[in-house]
Design a protein around this motif. Structure first.
Motif, short mmCIF file in Angstrom:
data_model
loop_
_atom_site.label_atom_id
_atom_site.label_comp_id
_atom_site.label_asym_id
_atom_site.label_seq_id
_atom_site.Cartn_x
_atom_site.Cartn_y
_atom_site.Cartn_z
N VAL A 141 6.37 11.66 -4.79
CA VAL A 141 7.37 11.29 -3.78
C VAL A 141 8.15 12.54 -3.42
CG1 VAL A 141 8.99 10.55 -5.61
CG2 VAL A 141 9.37 9.82 -3.24
N LEU A 142 8.36 12.73 -2.13
CA LEU A 142 9.10 13.89 -1.62
C LEU A 142 10.51 13.47 -1.24
CD1 LEU A 142 9.12 16.87 -0.59
CD2 LEU A 142 8.42 15.96 1.64
N GLY A 143 11.50 14.18 -1.76
CA GLY A 143 12.89 13.89 -1.45
C GLY A 143 13.48 14.92 -0.51
N GLY A 179 0.81 -1.20 0.00
CA GLY A 179 0.00 0.00 0.00
C GLY A 179 0.85 1.25 0.00
N GLY A 180 0.30 2.31 0.56
CA GLY A 180 0.97 3.60 0.55
C GLY A 180 0.36 4.51 -0.48
N THR A 181 0.09 5.77 -0.10
CA THR A 181 -0.48 6.74 -1.03
C THR A 181 0.50 7.84 -1.41
OG1 THR A 181 -1.39 8.07 0.80
CG2 THR A 181 -2.80 6.32 -0.10
N PHE A 182 1.58 7.97 -0.64
CA PHE A 182 2.61 8.99 -0.91
C PHE A 182 3.86 8.54 -0.17
CE2 PHE A 182 4.81 13.04 -0.01
CZ PHE A 182 4.84 13.60 -1.28
N THR A 183 5.04 8.88 -0.70
CA THR A 183 6.29 8.41 -0.12
C THR A 183 7.22 9.58 0.18
OG1 THR A 183 6.19 6.25 -1.22
CG2 THR A 183 8.37 7.02 -0.57
N ILE A 184 7.98 9.43 1.28
CA ILE A 184 9.03 10.38 1.64
C ILE A 184 10.34 9.61 1.71
CG2 ILE A 184 9.86 12.03 3.35
CD1 ILE A 184 6.99 12.42 4.27
N THR A 185 11.36 10.12 1.05
CA THR A 185 12.68 9.49 1.08
C THR A 185 13.72 10.53 1.48
OG1 THR A 185 14.32 8.26 -0.23
CG2 THR A 185 13.02 9.91 -1.40
#
Length: 407
Positions: A347-349, A320-326
């Motif tokens: 995705v936010l870096g 799942g997951g709707t948005f990612t932060i790395t």
């Protein structure tokens, strides 16, 4: 009673169709408790220790280390009626049997009664395997039945070992050499998803920078009290999760995904947190992160990091997951273009914090600055939305009180 250890489709995530046996933690003949670790398995998402469904004794392992198991599958058998492996004791012959045997010369073939002969033929039993108890050393039907029952109670032999899978090869040419190594399931899956993201989405990246002074001052001011109350330090990631949720609520398309010809807008925020492990990058998910406080976020991320180190992340924690932060900044990255994790749309870096000269009120001052990057799917997110989204995150981080007042 024999219990099958089963792996079902969906146990490791909907997209996982096979797993690899890393190591058997129990062998044939070993006693095992219920829910004790039986085997270590690796999917294209994570390495997981699989537990025994029942207590008993391991009687059969159906795969070897290095084997690839297509799902669903039965991987082992456990005898839950056994408590410990024991060598069968040689039964002392009954007096009548001893007397009967004494009357027959060692070289004589024992006489087999007709009903006993029929049962021996049905079960593939030889006369030499049966202890006769009938008059004159005759083999009775009851004698054959005892032999068949005893054979059925014995643990099934382990499968013949297969040749080990050669995962690393060294090629020597003259004075030079090369090492060739098979890709792990996790690495193959990472490669596949990166190519999928590049080929199926219209990816674009926009950048901004954030002054981290306010957050660093806030952490310094309240760190001791926060740690004392919650048992964990106040890090940066909880601020970024909170800021991302605030911005996603304003720009829901970045929290959405494309399914066929429809855009699915999620009214919840399952935020994936990219964590580097020894075998590759994994992205465990904070479920309903909008309901979590700063301490809950920090505790959940710390637990994820510990599970990554010990290879105990469950498949459900990675789906799942709707948005990612790395956060490439933990490795020293100054600037990068992160790749969207399909089917997500953004995705936010995060990157390194560096003291840099910036202009403030007509003066050049030194401030702790971080570059931010947002990669988004241009099919459903317009450039104006993406730029404004990242600006919203910047504003929340530079004035973190907004996160608490929801303004």
């Amino acid at each position: 009673m024999t219990v099958e250890v089963q792996l079902k489709k969906g146990d490791f995530g909907d997209s996982v169709s096979e797993v690899v046996v890393v190591e058997w933690l129990k062998q044939v003949g070993d006693a095992i408790a219920v829910d004790a670790d039986l085997v270590e398995l690796e999917s294209d998402k994570a390495t997981t220790k699989w537990p025994a469904p029942k207590a008993g004794v391991v009687t059969k392992l159906l795969f070897n280390a290095g084997d690839t198991i297509p799902l669903p599958a039965v991987i082992a058998l456990i005898d839950e009626t056994a408590t410990a492996p024991t060598a069968p004791a040689a039964a002392a012959p009954a007096p009548a049997a001893a007397a009967a045997t004494a009357k027959v010369s060692p070289s004589a073939e024992p006489r087999v009664m007709p009903s006993a002969a029929a049962m021996m033929s049905e079960n593939g039993v030889k006369p030499s395997q049966v202890t006769p108890t009938g008059p004159g050393g005759r083999i009775l039907k009851e004698d054959v039945q005892k032999q068949v029952s005893a054979a059925a109670a014995q643990p099934a032999p382990a499968p013949a070992p297969k040749p080990p899978v050669e995962t690393v090869r060294t090629i020597v040419t003259g004075e030079r050499s090369e090492k060739r190594q098979m890709m792990s399931p996790i690495r193959k899956r990472i490669a596949s998803r990166l190519v999928e993201a590049q080929s199926t989405a219209a990816l674009l990246t926009t950048f901004n920078e954030v002054d981290m002074t306010a957050i660093m001052d806030l952490r310094k001011q309240h760190q001791d009290a926060f740690t004392q109350r919650y048992g964990i330090k106040l890090g940066f990631m909880s601020f970024f999760v909170k800021a991302a949720i605030d911005a996603l609520q304003t720009f829901p398309a970045i929290n959405a995904e494309i399914q066929g010809t429809e855009i699915v807008y999620h009214n919840y925020f399952d935020i994936g947190i990219a964590i580097g492990g020894g075998k590759g990058l994994v992205v465990p998910v904070l479920r309903n992160a909008e309901r979590m406080g700063f301490a809950q976020i920090e505790q959940a991320i710390a637990e994820f990091a510990n599970k990554v180190k010990s290879n105990t992340l469950s498949p459900q924690e990675l789906t799942g997951g709707t948005f990612t932060i790395t956060n490439g900044g933990v490795y020293g990255s100054l600037l990068s273009t992160p790749i969207v994790n399909p089917p997500q749309s953004g995705v936010l870096g995060m990157h390194s914090i560096q003291d840099r000269p910036v202009a403030r009120d007509g003066q050049v001052v030194i401030r702790p600055m971080m570059y931010l990057a947002l990669t988004y799917d241009h099919r459903i997110v317009d450039g104006r939305e993406a730029v404004t989204f990242l600006k919203r995150i910047k504003d929340c981080l530079e004035n973190p009180v907004r996160l608490l007042l929801d303004v």
